[in-house]
Scaffold this motif. Structure first.
Motif, short mmCIF file in Angstrom:
data_model
loop_
_atom_site.label_atom_id
_atom_site.label_comp_id
_atom_site.label_asym_id
_atom_site.label_seq_id
_atom_site.Cartn_x
_atom_site.Cartn_y
_atom_site.Cartn_z
N PRO A 1 -27.52 8.70 -38.26
CA PRO A 1 -27.51 6.90 -37.37
C PRO A 1 -28.53 6.80 -37.40
CG PRO A 1 -25.60 8.55 -36.90
CD PRO A 1 -26.37 10.06 -37.47
N GLY B 1 -31.20 3.71 -34.69
CA GLY B 1 -31.10 2.75 -33.73
C GLY B 1 -31.94 1.90 -33.74
N GLY C 1 -34.55 3.32 -33.54
CA GLY C 1 -36.38 5.05 -33.51
C GLY C 1 -36.99 5.07 -32.49
N SER C 2 -36.70 5.10 -31.34
CA SER C 2 -37.20 5.35 -30.47
C SER C 2 -37.15 7.07 -29.53
CB SER C 2 -37.82 4.46 -29.25
OG SER C 2 -36.41 4.67 -28.77
N SER C 3 -36.61 7.73 -30.45
CA SER C 3 -36.32 9.11 -30.24
C SER C 3 -37.83 9.48 -30.23
CB SER C 3 -35.03 9.75 -30.24
OG SER C 3 -34.91 9.63 -32.25
N GLY D 1 -38.62 4.35 -21.52
CA GLY D 1 -39.48 2.99 -21.26
C GLY D 1 -39.50 2.19 -22.87
N SER E 1 -31.95 0.90 -28.71
CA SER E 1 -30.60 0.05 -28.25
C SER E 1 -29.31 1.00 -27.55
CB SER E 1 -29.62 0.63 -30.13
OG SER E 1 -29.72 1.39 -30.30
N THR F 1 -28.54 10.26 -27.41
CA THR F 1 -29.02 10.71 -26.49
C THR F 1 -28.68 11.13 -24.94
OG1 THR F 1 -30.45 8.94 -26.35
CG2 THR F 1 -30.74 10.23 -27.92
N SER G 1 -31.96 8.61 -19.99
CA SER G 1 -31.50 7.88 -18.79
C SER G 1 -33.70 7.38 -18.67
CB SER G 1 -31.76 9.02 -17.45
OG SER G 1 -32.60 10.00 -17.84
N GLU H 1 -26.14 12.98 -30.48
CA GLU H 1 -26.87 12.52 -30.77
C GLU H 1 -26.94 12.46 -32.50
OE1 GLU H 1 -30.64 15.48 -30.79
OE2 GLU H 1 -30.27 15.35 -28.28
N ILE I 1 -21.19 5.39 -32.97
CA ILE I 1 -20.52 4.67 -31.89
C ILE I 1 -20.76 3.51 -32.67
CG2 ILE I 1 -21.39 3.79 -29.85
CD1 ILE I 1 -22.81 6.80 -29.58
N GLU J 1 -33.88 14.28 -20.54
CA GLU J 1 -33.15 12.30 -21.05
C GLU J 1 -33.44 12.67 -22.65
OE1 GLU J 1 -34.84 9.78 -18.70
OE2 GLU J 1 -36.98 10.12 -19.83
C1 FAD Z 1 -41.93 4.39 -24.64
C2 FAD Z 1 -41.29 5.35 -25.21
C3 FAD Z 1 -40.34 6.19 -22.99
C4 FAD Z 1 -39.33 6.42 -23.68
N1 FAD Z 1 -38.84 6.54 -22.67
C5 FAD Z 1 -37.68 7.20 -21.75
C6 FAD Z 1 -37.70 7.66 -21.04
O1 FAD Z 1 -37.60 6.73 -19.91
N2 FAD Z 1 -35.71 7.90 -21.17
C7 FAD Z 1 -35.60 8.48 -22.32
O2 FAD Z 1 -33.83 8.52 -21.69
N3 FAD Z 1 -36.10 8.60 -23.15
C8 FAD Z 1 -37.02 8.18 -23.55
N4 FAD Z 1 -37.32 7.78 -24.45
C9 FAD Z 1 -36.69 8.38 -25.42
C10 FAD Z 1 -35.90 7.41 -26.09
O3 FAD Z 1 -35.93 5.48 -26.21
C11 FAD Z 1 -34.46 7.13 -25.87
O4 FAD Z 1 -34.83 8.52 -27.06
C12 FAD Z 1 -33.38 6.00 -26.72
O5 FAD Z 1 -32.38 6.56 -25.75
C13 FAD Z 1 -33.08 5.98 -28.43
O6 FAD Z 1 -32.60 5.20 -28.48
P1 FAD Z 1 -32.48 4.38 -30.36
O7 FAD Z 1 -32.44 2.85 -30.05
O8 FAD Z 1 -34.65 4.15 -30.20
O9 FAD Z 1 -32.48 5.83 -30.41
P2 FAD Z 1 -32.59 6.12 -32.24
O10 FAD Z 1 -34.03 6.49 -32.03
O11 FAD Z 1 -32.50 5.31 -33.20
O12 FAD Z 1 -31.74 7.60 -32.41
C14 FAD Z 1 -31.17 9.01 -31.36
C15 FAD Z 1 -30.11 9.27 -31.83
O13 FAD Z 1 -29.56 9.17 -31.41
C16 FAD Z 1 -28.57 8.91 -32.61
N5 FAD Z 1 -27.96 7.31 -32.77
C17 FAD Z 1 -28.60 6.09 -33.21
N6 FAD Z 1 -27.25 5.27 -32.89
C18 FAD Z 1 -25.92 5.99 -32.96
C19 FAD Z 1 -25.28 5.34 -33.24
N7 FAD Z 1 -24.69 3.76 -32.92
N8 FAD Z 1 -23.53 6.19 -32.81
C20 FAD Z 1 -24.58 7.64 -33.41
N9 FAD Z 1 -25.81 8.15 -33.16
C21 FAD Z 1 -26.47 7.25 -32.42
C22 FAD Z 1 -29.16 9.08 -33.75
O14 FAD Z 1 -29.08 9.37 -35.05
C23 FAD Z 1 -31.12 9.96 -33.28
O15 FAD Z 1 -29.79 11.90 -32.69
C24 FAD Z 1 -38.76 6.70 -24.75
C25 FAD Z 1 -39.17 6.41 -25.64
C26 FAD Z 1 -40.51 5.91 -26.07
C27 FAD Z 1 -40.85 6.09 -27.39
#
Ligand code: FAD
Length: 472
Positions: free
Chosen positions: A83, A85, A87-89, A148, A152, A159, A162, A212, A218, A428
């Motif tokens: 999956p 969202g 891609g910011s993980s 930050g 999504s 993840t 927070s 994850e 979801i 987090e």
């Molecule tokens: C500049 C920056 C600052 C950040 N600051 C924080 C912070 O303060 N706190 C924090 O917690 N994180 C932070 N992060 C990390 C990141 O933003 C989080 O981990 C965020 O929750 C990831 O969301 P995403 O949509 O990018 O998910 P993705 O990176 O696309 O996916 C993350 C994980 O979730 C799974 N996933 C995605 N969507 C679904 C779905 N619908 N159903 C099931 N699984 C799914 C994916 O398979 C993957 O394992 C930061 C990242 C960056 C680049």
């Protein structure tokens, strides 16, 4: 014993199996299927030092029915599903370590319902946190969790994300009421209701939060919302040492002051803010704080925090009550990842985070700073320290094996240190690929074995994001 498939034995599908998979995907999803190298690489991980491992194909889902069909189709082909969202993980979560299909959910971005009376909303997983708050703007409500990145909500649930507001409003584990999930046989289920609490059975909602993408997809989220506070005041306060800033944080939390945000910015990061966000902050350890409430309570909290800070040698609390001033400060905080890169142009961030019980915060941060000095790394620190959570970002030349090794060894020492202090290897960011190595140390073998059995019972074919969270 369960019969292992070719993919499970050899890790990836054969080229013939990928061709057959892609042919069926193209027939079902048309131009929402894409196997071009550029799109595949954009869906392998791009934000860390970990190498990009692209999927065999990408599918852009637009509905729950798309997800159900994709899961059934991938099960027939024994193809992994990762999956995606936005891609910011940061721990290689979306890398397709076993190939298969990246399921991009960003187009499932409808806000399905907002209920102002019950302070909740129902959304699709591709809604981002900024999009949701934009949608809520005129309702008097907001959703407080703010990683930050403009992540999504599906990724944030997956993840257990927070951010800066978590000290007051909680993390995703506190603000998700229930989830709609597509499971491994393609069925759709809900993990709970809109009730604020329930004692009815196992808590599947919390099992999926932080999973994850390894247990199911979801496709719907019910979120708790908060009322926009009547008064908000932000400010910043500089300290002679990082220990003084941490001890101020500890006393603030232990005294029960209901602070909404309290962020530690180390001297290097302050320099990065000044470089990138054109702030003019003194280059000393800094706490960036915010108070929510009524005019009266915000004034009282501000006064009380100022006293605590002064007791630890902090400077005057410079207040920012106007919206533009507050936005400038918090934008600088949210741009940390980018601003820190100015400290070593050309280098890549090796982001890691840890979290300890609040009473150990000063010890953990100070020992980490000493470790950075000994290792010769350029490694700025910021943190959501009200929760005992901080991030360290060594800036490294990823082509230089010795630097990657030094940063990796540093991250390992930080994880061991946090766990030894009763904390966690990640507050987090999550486990992804890299932090699997600390899972047994943190949870113990019995708990990890149980997690493996939970995964096997939810996903016997190992379709969902294989190779993440723990070693198979
Ligand atoms: C500049 C920056 C600052 C950040 N600051 C924080 C912070 O303060 N706190 C924090 O917690 N994180 C932070 N992060 C990390 C990141 O933003 C989080 O981990 C965020 O929750 C990831 O969301 P995403 O949509 O990018 O998910 P993705 O990176 O696309 O996916 C993350 C994980 O979730 C799974 N996933 C995605 N969507 C679904 C779905 N619908 N159903 C099931 N699984 C799914 C994916 O398979 C993957 O394992 C930061 C990242 C960056 C680049």
């Amino acid at each position: 014993m369960t019969q292992l498939s070719v993919r499970q034995r050899h890790g990836r599908l054969s080229p013939e199996a990928v061709a057959a998979l892609n042919s069926d995907l193209a027939a079902r999803f048309g131009n929402r299927f894409n196997a071009s190298q550029a799109i595949r690489q954009a869906h392998g991980h791009t934000l860390t030092w970990l190498k990009n491992e692209p999927p065999d194909a990408v599918v852009f889902a637009e509905s729950k029915e798309d997800v159900i069909d994709l899961v059934k189709l991938c099960a027939r082909h024994d193809a992994p599903i990762v999956p995606f969202g936005v891609g910011s993980s940061l721990e290689g979560h979306v890398n397709a370590t076993h190939g298969g299909v990246s399921l991009d959910l960003s187009r499932m971005n409808n806000v399905l319902a907002v209920d102002a009376e019950d302070l909740d909303c129902v959304i699709e997983p591709g809604v981002t946190r900024k999009q949701l708050n934009e949608h809520l703007r005129d309702s008097g409500l907001f959703f407080p969790i703010d990683p930050g990145a403009d992540a999504s909500l599906g990724g944030m649930a997956a993840t257990r994300a927070s951010g800066t507001n978590a000290v007051r409003y909680g993390t995703m584990k506190d603000l998700v009421l229930s989830l709609g999930v597509v499971v491994a046989d393609g069925s759709f289920m809900r993990t709970g209701t809109r009730a604020k609490k329930s004692s009815a059975g196992y808590d599947l909602t919390h099992l999926f939060i932080g999973s994850e993408g390894t247990l199911g997809i979801i496709v719907e989220i019910v979120l708790r919302l908060s009322g926009i506070p009547e008064a908000i005041a932000a400010g910043h306060c500089s300290f002679p040492t990082i220990r003084a800033a941490c001890e101020t944080t500890i006393e603030t939390i232990q005294s029960g002051l209901p602070i909404a945000r309290i962020e530690l910015i180390d001297t290097l990061s302050v320099r990065a803010f000044n470089n990138y966000s054109h702030t003019a902050l003194p280059e000393q350890p800094l706490l960036l704080v915010e108070f929510h409430g009524t005019d009266h309570s915000v004034a009282e909290q501000t006064r009380r925090f100022g006293e605590i800070a002064a007791g630890h040698g902090g400077g005057t609390l410079a207040s920012a009550t106007k919206l533009e001033e507050r936005n400038k400060l918090w934008q600088a905080r949210h741009d940390t990842y980018w601003s820190q890169m100015t400290l070593r142009p050309g280098a890549r961030p090796f982001a890691t985070d840890a979290c300890v019980p609040i009473s150990r915060l000063a010890d953990c941060v100070e020992e980490t700073l000493d470790d950075i000095a000994r290792s010769g790394l350029v490694a700025p620190i910021v943190g959501h320290v009200g929760d005992g959570n901080f991030h360290v970002t060594p800036l490294i030349d990823i082509e230089n094996a010795a630097e990657v090794e030094a940063a990796d060894a540093f991250a390992a020492r930080l994880a061991h240190r946090a766990i030894a202090m009763g904390g966690t290897c990640t507050g987090e960011h999550g486990v992804g690929q890299k932090k699997r190595e600390y899972m047994e140390e943190e949870h113990g073998p019995v708990a990890i074995d149980l997690m493996r059995r939970i995964k096997a019972s939810f996903d016997p074919q190992n379709l969902f994001n294989p190779g993440k969270v723990f070693y198979a």
